[in-house]
Enzyme design. Sequence first.
Site, PDB file in Angstrom:
ATOM      1  N   ASN A 147     -39.142   7.519  41.534  1.00 35.53           N
ATOM      2  CA  ASN A 147     -38.773   8.461  40.485  1.00 35.53           C
ATOM      3  C   ASN A 147     -39.414   8.112  39.144  1.00 35.53           C
ATOM      4  O   ASN A 147     -38.947   8.556  38.098  1.00 35.53           O
ATOM      5  CB  ASN A 147     -37.253   8.567  40.354  1.00 35.53           C
ATOM      6  CG  ASN A 147     -36.576   7.222  40.126  1.00 35.53           C
ATOM      7  OD1 ASN A 147     -37.236   6.203  39.926  1.00 35.53           O
ATOM      8  ND2 ASN A 147     -35.254   7.220  40.164  1.00 35.53           N
ATOM      9  N   ARG A 285     -32.558   1.040  30.042  1.00 32.71           N
ATOM     10  CA  ARG A 285     -31.204   0.562  30.262  1.00 32.71           C
ATOM     11  C   ARG A 285     -30.474   0.507  28.923  1.00 32.71           C
ATOM     12  O   ARG A 285     -31.046   0.121  27.903  1.00 32.71           O
ATOM     13  CB  ARG A 285     -31.203  -0.817  30.930  1.00 32.71           C
ATOM     14  CG  ARG A 285     -31.619  -0.793  32.403  1.00 32.71           C
ATOM     15  CD  ARG A 285     -30.631  -0.014  33.264  1.00 32.71           C
ATOM     16  NE  ARG A 285     -31.002   0.017  34.672  1.00 32.71           N
ATOM     17  CZ  ARG A 285     -31.692   1.005  35.250  1.00 32.71           C
ATOM     18  NH1 ARG A 285     -32.105   2.037  34.523  1.00 32.71           N
ATOM     19  NH2 ARG A 285     -31.955   0.969  36.531  1.00 32.71           N
ATOM     20  N   GLN A 314     -21.769   2.434  33.074  1.00 31.00           N
ATOM     21  CA  GLN A 314     -21.995   3.766  33.624  1.00 31.00           C
ATOM     22  C   GLN A 314     -21.024   3.996  34.771  1.00 31.00           C
ATOM     23  O   GLN A 314     -20.974   3.159  35.676  1.00 31.00           O
ATOM     24  CB  GLN A 314     -23.447   3.907  34.097  1.00 31.00           C
ATOM     25  CG  GLN A 314     -24.418   3.905  32.942  1.00 31.00           C
ATOM     26  CD  GLN A 314     -25.841   4.284  33.307  1.00 31.00           C
ATOM     27  OE1 GLN A 314     -26.653   4.561  32.448  1.00 31.00           O
ATOM     28  NE2 GLN A 314     -26.174   4.306  34.587  1.00 31.00           N
ATOM     29  N   HIS A 333     -26.994   9.745  33.173  1.00 29.86           N
ATOM     30  CA  HIS A 333     -28.194   9.119  33.744  1.00 29.86           C
ATOM     31  C   HIS A 333     -28.787  10.015  34.851  1.00 29.86           C
ATOM     32  O   HIS A 333     -28.488   9.857  36.026  1.00 29.86           O
ATOM     33  CB  HIS A 333     -27.841   7.745  34.301  1.00 29.86           C
ATOM     34  CG  HIS A 333     -29.028   6.875  34.559  1.00 29.86           C
ATOM     35  ND1 HIS A 333     -28.926   5.539  34.824  1.00 29.86           N
ATOM     36  CD2 HIS A 333     -30.359   7.154  34.597  1.00 29.86           C
ATOM     37  CE1 HIS A 333     -30.128   5.019  35.012  1.00 29.86           C
ATOM     38  NE2 HIS A 333     -31.010   5.989  34.895  1.00 29.86           N
TER      39      HIS A 333
END
Length: 386
Positions: A147, A285, A314, A333
Amino acid sequence: MAKVLCVLYDDPVTGYPPTYARDSLPELNGYPGGQTLPTPLAIDFTPGELLGSVSGELGLRKFLESQGHELVVTSDKEGPDSEFDRHLADAEIVISQPFWPAYLTAERIAKAPNLKLAVTAGIGSDHVDLDAAIKAGVTVAEVTFCNSISVAEHVVMMILSMVRNYLPAHQIVLDGGWNIADAVARSYDVEGMHIGTVAAGRIGLAVLRRLKPFDVHLHYTDRHRLPEQVEQELGLTFHASTQEMVPHLDVVTINAPLHPETQNLFDDKLLATMRRGAYIINTARGLIVDRDAIVRALETGQLAGYAGDVWYPQPAPADHPWRTMPHHGMTPHISGSSLSAQTRYAAGTREILESYFAGRPVRDEYLIVDGGKLAGTGAHSYSTRS
């Protein structure tokens, strides 16, 4: 037979989709630089499906159960009474995602005596305590490059949306207004700006390549300097450190992995060295920046905008200050979890599992920890505390 514990994000609030906006995905022949796409022996899903949520199961159930393995899929990952913790004690394999990370802390690894393999369905394995994995002999693998381009596209979108003040302008339309002056009072052109990336690996380099046509000045810092040919092709200025680079920039994009050298890198001290009115884009991050220092810099005007796709923890709690700070463009995210990317990281996860069960070596570019040490991509990108 193995117990495979898979932690995925929840299904859509309206339920798992019966249909999709598009009927197919573009066909790709490979990744930039020549790395091949995931090559599992087979897949049991249709490319373009929602595979990253609980009902999608990464398309793994038929494959695993046909071989006699047990698959447990859950989104419940927080606290000692979570379903994740209840099943971890006898799990041999844990699969998680950066978008909804099951944090494999040293304490959790110590309570998982059967754990042999931790797989990240995506890129970024910092939710695994790598030092503890090394000590316990746990192999850590991720679907490298699956990705990267997805994230790079998200970065470019965020740069444009911040600099051009797109989100507030769109909100004016939603509110029924036509407040042109309000919309353009914080809107600038990207052309001519100085834009730099912290790290120029797969994602950072892809961002630079996509920004080149915008007629901007491109900068980068990385512990592995790019070939001279690439620097000349893109007109890049190399800086030996982040601290040296950021005072020259209008836009900083963070594309580095989280490890001891990058944690809390963007603190009050570093932010004070940046040009007043600069922008930060962080799809790497959340812990690479100081949470409260970012809020302060936006409130004082030192930063003109902050767009991020990553938080800590998260999912972020409802009272996280980044939800309400001024001039932000935060998203949950999602940058690396487009339906296109999900097809690749689901296929790559299956490829890793096929190799593991057959006793074949996992691709070197997928490895983060193996044989009690950093390995493959992990040896190139990460550092440990010891």
